[in-house]
Design a protein around this motif. Structure first.
Motif, PDB file in Angstrom:
ATOM      1  N   ALA A  53     -12.751  -1.233  -3.479  1.00  0.00           N
ATOM      2  CA  ALA A  53     -12.052  -0.625  -2.352  1.00  0.00           C
ATOM      3  C   ALA A  53     -12.497  -1.252  -1.032  1.00  0.00           C
ATOM      4  O   ALA A  53     -11.670  -1.501  -0.139  1.00  0.00           O
ATOM      5  CB  ALA A  53     -12.302   0.881  -2.332  1.00  0.00           C
ATOM      6  N   TRP A  92      -3.737   2.970   3.786  1.00  0.00           N
ATOM      7  CA  TRP A  92      -2.578   3.062   4.671  1.00  0.00           C
ATOM      8  C   TRP A  92      -3.034   3.340   6.105  1.00  0.00           C
ATOM      9  O   TRP A  92      -2.539   2.731   7.051  1.00  0.00           O
ATOM     10  CB  TRP A  92      -1.620   4.143   4.188  1.00  0.00           C
ATOM     11  CG  TRP A  92      -0.506   4.418   5.155  1.00  0.00           C
ATOM     12  CD1 TRP A  92      -0.353   5.489   5.973  1.00  0.00           C
ATOM     13  CD2 TRP A  92       0.639   3.579   5.400  1.00  0.00           C
ATOM     14  NE1 TRP A  92       0.799   5.385   6.723  1.00  0.00           N
ATOM     15  CE2 TRP A  92       1.422   4.221   6.402  1.00  0.00           C
ATOM     16  CE3 TRP A  92       1.054   2.346   4.894  1.00  0.00           C
ATOM     17  CZ2 TRP A  92       2.609   3.675   6.876  1.00  0.00           C
ATOM     18  CZ3 TRP A  92       2.243   1.799   5.391  1.00  0.00           C
ATOM     19  CH2 TRP A  92       3.004   2.451   6.358  1.00  0.00           C
ATOM     20  N   ASP A  93      -3.989   4.236   6.260  1.00  0.00           N
ATOM     21  CA  ASP A  93      -4.522   4.523   7.595  1.00  0.00           C
ATOM     22  C   ASP A  93      -5.168   3.283   8.202  1.00  0.00           C
ATOM     23  O   ASP A  93      -4.994   2.991   9.390  1.00  0.00           O
ATOM     24  CB  ASP A  93      -5.551   5.656   7.530  1.00  0.00           C
ATOM     25  CG  ASP A  93      -4.926   7.000   7.197  1.00  0.00           C
ATOM     26  OD1 ASP A  93      -3.719   7.178   7.482  1.00  0.00           O
ATOM     27  OD2 ASP A  93      -5.632   7.864   6.639  1.00  0.00           O
ATOM     28  N   ALA A 110     -14.191   6.032   0.707  1.00  0.00           N
ATOM     29  CA  ALA A 110     -13.103   6.827   0.118  1.00  0.00           C
ATOM     30  C   ALA A 110     -12.362   5.930  -0.872  1.00  0.00           C
ATOM     31  O   ALA A 110     -11.222   5.566  -0.661  1.00  0.00           O
ATOM     32  CB  ALA A 110     -12.171   7.350   1.205  1.00  0.00           C
ATOM     33  N   HIS A 158      -3.257   7.695   1.662  1.00  0.00           N
ATOM     34  CA  HIS A 158      -4.452   6.949   1.254  1.00  0.00           C
ATOM     35  C   HIS A 158      -5.124   6.302   2.451  1.00  0.00           C
ATOM     36  O   HIS A 158      -4.481   5.951   3.446  1.00  0.00           O
ATOM     37  CB  HIS A 158      -4.076   5.876   0.229  1.00  0.00           C
ATOM     38  CG  HIS A 158      -5.232   5.347  -0.548  1.00  0.00           C
ATOM     39  ND1 HIS A 158      -6.034   4.324  -0.097  1.00  0.00           N
ATOM     40  CD2 HIS A 158      -5.755   5.708  -1.756  1.00  0.00           C
ATOM     41  CE1 HIS A 158      -6.976   4.068  -0.996  1.00  0.00           C
ATOM     42  NE2 HIS A 158      -6.833   4.896  -2.001  1.00  0.00           N
ATOM     43  N   VAL A 159      -6.450   6.127   2.364  1.00  0.00           N
ATOM     44  CA  VAL A 159      -7.208   5.553   3.460  1.00  0.00           C
ATOM     45  C   VAL A 159      -6.748   4.132   3.776  1.00  0.00           C
ATOM     46  O   VAL A 159      -6.773   3.706   4.943  1.00  0.00           O
ATOM     47  CB  VAL A 159      -8.725   5.579   3.148  1.00  0.00           C
ATOM     48  CG1 VAL A 159      -9.056   4.658   1.977  1.00  0.00           C
ATOM     49  CG2 VAL A 159      -9.541   5.191   4.375  1.00  0.00           C
ATOM     50  N   VAL A 171       0.841  -1.211   0.000  1.00  0.00           N
ATOM     51  CA  VAL A 171       0.000   0.000   0.000  1.00  0.00           C
ATOM     52  C   VAL A 171       0.870   1.253   0.000  1.00  0.00           C
ATOM     53  O   VAL A 171       0.614   2.209  -0.743  1.00  0.00           O
ATOM     54  CB  VAL A 171      -0.948  -0.009   1.220  1.00  0.00           C
ATOM     55  CG1 VAL A 171      -1.631   1.345   1.374  1.00  0.00           C
ATOM     56  CG2 VAL A 171      -1.987  -1.111   1.081  1.00  0.00           C
ATOM     57  N   LEU A 220       0.174   3.388  -3.243  1.00  0.00           N
ATOM     58  CA  LEU A 220      -0.832   4.429  -2.986  1.00  0.00           C
ATOM     59  C   LEU A 220      -0.325   5.564  -2.110  1.00  0.00           C
ATOM     60  O   LEU A 220      -0.931   6.642  -2.088  1.00  0.00           O
ATOM     61  CB  LEU A 220      -2.073   3.804  -2.344  1.00  0.00           C
ATOM     62  CG  LEU A 220      -2.784   2.730  -3.174  1.00  0.00           C
ATOM     63  CD1 LEU A 220      -3.873   2.051  -2.357  1.00  0.00           C
ATOM     64  CD2 LEU A 220      -3.376   3.338  -4.440  1.00  0.00           C
ATOM     65  N   ALA A 232     -12.943   2.062   3.545  1.00  0.00           N
ATOM     66  CA  ALA A 232     -12.450   2.075   2.173  1.00  0.00           C
ATOM     67  C   ALA A 232     -13.574   2.312   1.174  1.00  0.00           C
ATOM     68  O   ALA A 232     -13.383   2.987   0.150  1.00  0.00           O
ATOM     69  CB  ALA A 232     -11.743   0.751   1.871  1.00  0.00           C
ATOM     70  N   GLU A 287     -11.226   6.022  -4.152  1.00  0.00           N
ATOM     71  CA  GLU A 287     -10.296   6.335  -5.228  1.00  0.00           C
ATOM     72  C   GLU A 287      -8.913   5.695  -4.973  1.00  0.00           C
ATOM     73  O   GLU A 287      -8.429   5.706  -3.849  1.00  0.00           O
ATOM     74  CB  GLU A 287     -10.139   7.856  -5.359  1.00  0.00           C
ATOM     75  CG  GLU A 287     -11.405   8.593  -5.778  1.00  0.00           C
ATOM     76  CD  GLU A 287     -12.384   8.770  -4.623  1.00  0.00           C
ATOM     77  OE1 GLU A 287     -11.983   8.479  -3.464  1.00  0.00           O
ATOM     78  OE2 GLU A 287     -13.527   9.171  -4.860  1.00  0.00           O
TER      79      GLU A 287
END
Length: 437
Positions: free
Chosen positions: A312, A234-235, A303, A231-232, A223, A227, A300, A305
């Motif tokens: 996602a 990663w969070d 959000a 990016h979400v 990730v 990304l 995911a 993208e």
């Protein structure tokens, strides 16, 4: 250890743990009882003393103790492949079911009938969490010191908003210190039997840590490389990896912390949705901590993208499940060879006992948090110096949720109905209230 294991071929192990994975409803207590019946009483693959010894060992570890117990039994019977098979079969059936339910929830949550259905589910969850609090408190708080720890943990979380990891680590450190000087405060019993002598399996443990640490980190690195850290996904990966390290006391203990971060910190969910997720997890087989997959899917999905929302959501759910359960295999494969020595580690047992007591306060915080957000549509916060108070708007009281929660409490505590039956009745009640407006 008694060494009282009976012979079992690998095919039989697969069948047994697939059955356990499909039938493991009812939270950790029900899952542990199911494995005891299947593996100790009926198949006699493991002796009673070994089973209880391994269960105590799994209580020392973060993560779902029932899944880790299954992994340990598989490892003891058939080595690495046995541990992998048992642990995965315990998780996969429930993971697939909650993935489907999460996808349905994401697209149907705004429909009137779906909202009415989950009004009942949330009310039932409130009663179920209250029952869990009472049961755990009854088992864990057997000394005055433990009761004081539970109260301190509740006050620290509910009034002072201290971080959950700080509560967990602080309680464990305090318990280790107390165990060395006042073991009676924690009701510690000296271990009996061998365990201090023999070879020390440093090399096997080090290899397991390196290999499974790499397995744990692999999707996060992918990730990050593709990304980036903004990016979400990663969070999601980072947050649930951190959660996996402090998940002592089961899913109930971390739900309030997870809800706080997912709602207020990241904005992935709204308050009532965490109760919805727990309701889904309660009705599916496997560990209750699988509610993390529900959170990862929605985060995911909302959000997505550069992916479509559905793709996602699938990636988010898969990543969450990976970083939640890969650490479980790391703990077992790294520390299982030390199980006999750990039984004699007084300070370690003291840390666990104190942590378990603090978890009661953590679950009490969760219970009050759920009650406020299930019963009231609007709940604000007010700070008075270092003290944080929740301020419900009394005009926003949902009388339907209050009635359904009262009925659920009667069924749970009075009639002693099962979780699935209570959830079913409450859900039907929600639909009825929704139909009559």
């Amino acid at each position: 250890m008694t060494g009282d294991f009976q012979a079992s071929d690998f095919r039989s192990l697969l069948k047994a743990f697939l059955r356990v994975g499909l039938l493991s409803f009812g939270g950790p207590a029900g899952q542990i009882a199911l494995m005891h019946r299947e593996l100790v009483e009926e198949r006699r693959w493991i002796g009673e003393e070994d089973y209880l010894h391994a269960l105590n060992f799994c209580h020392l570890l973060p993560g779902p103790e029932a899944q880790q117990l299954a992994t340990w039994i598989g490892w003891r019977l058939h080595g690495l492949r046995g541990g992998l098979a048992a642990g995965l079969l315990f998780v996969i059936p429930g993971a697939l079911v909650i993935l489907v339910l999460s996808a349905l929830y994401a697209v149907a949550a705004q429909l009137d009938w779906f909202e009415a259905l989950f009004l009942g589910v949330k009310a039932a969850v409130l009663a179920i969490v209250a029952q869990a609090l009472i049961r755990i408190a009854g088992r864990a708080l057997n000394t005055g010191f433990k009761k004081a720890l539970a109260l301190a943990a509740f006050v620290a979380l509910f009034l002072f908003d201290l971080p959950f990891p700080l509560i967990v680590l602080g309680a464990g450190a305090l318990g280790m210190a107390v165990a060395a000087t006042r073991p009676g405060w924690l009701a510690l019993v000296p271990a009996s039997g061998p365990g201090e002598n023999g070879p020390r399996p440093w090399r096997a443990s080090l290899v397991a840590v390196l290999v499974w640490g790499g397995v744990w980190a692999l999707p996060l690195l992918v990730v990050l490389a593709t990304l980036g850290p903004g990016h979400v996904l990663w969070d999601i990966g980072l947050f649930f990896s951190q959660l996996a390290v402090v998940t002592f006391g089961g899913a109930y203990a971390v739900l309030a912390y997870m809800a706080q971060e997912a709602v207020q910190g990241y904005g992935w969910l709204v308050p009532g949705e965490m109760a919805d997720g727990l309701g889904l997890a309660e009705t599916t087989p496997g560990p209750l901590i699988m509610v993390t997959q529900f959170v990862g899917y929605l985060a995911a999905f909302r959000a997505p993208e550069p992916f479509t929302p559905f793709v996602a959501g699938l990636i988010g759910a898969g990543l969450t499940t990976w970083v939640t359960f890969a650490p479980c295999f790391l703990w077992i494969f790294a520390f299982a060879p030390w199980i006999d020595r750990m039984a004699h580690a007084t300070r370690l047992k003291g840390g666990l006992a104190a942590l378990t007591a603090a978890v009661v306060g953590v679950i009490a915080n969760l219970t009050v948090w759920f009650a406020l957000h299930v019963l009231f549509a609007q709940v604000s916060q007010a700070w008075f110096g270092p003290v944080r108070l929740y301020m419900p708007e009394w005009a926003s009281l949902d009388w339907r949720a209050a009635v359904l929660a009262a009925v659920a409490c009667l069924l749970v505590f009075g009639a002693r109905w099962s979780v699935v039956r209570v959830l079913g009745v409450a859900a039907i009640g929600g639909l009825v209230f929704g139909a009559i407006g």
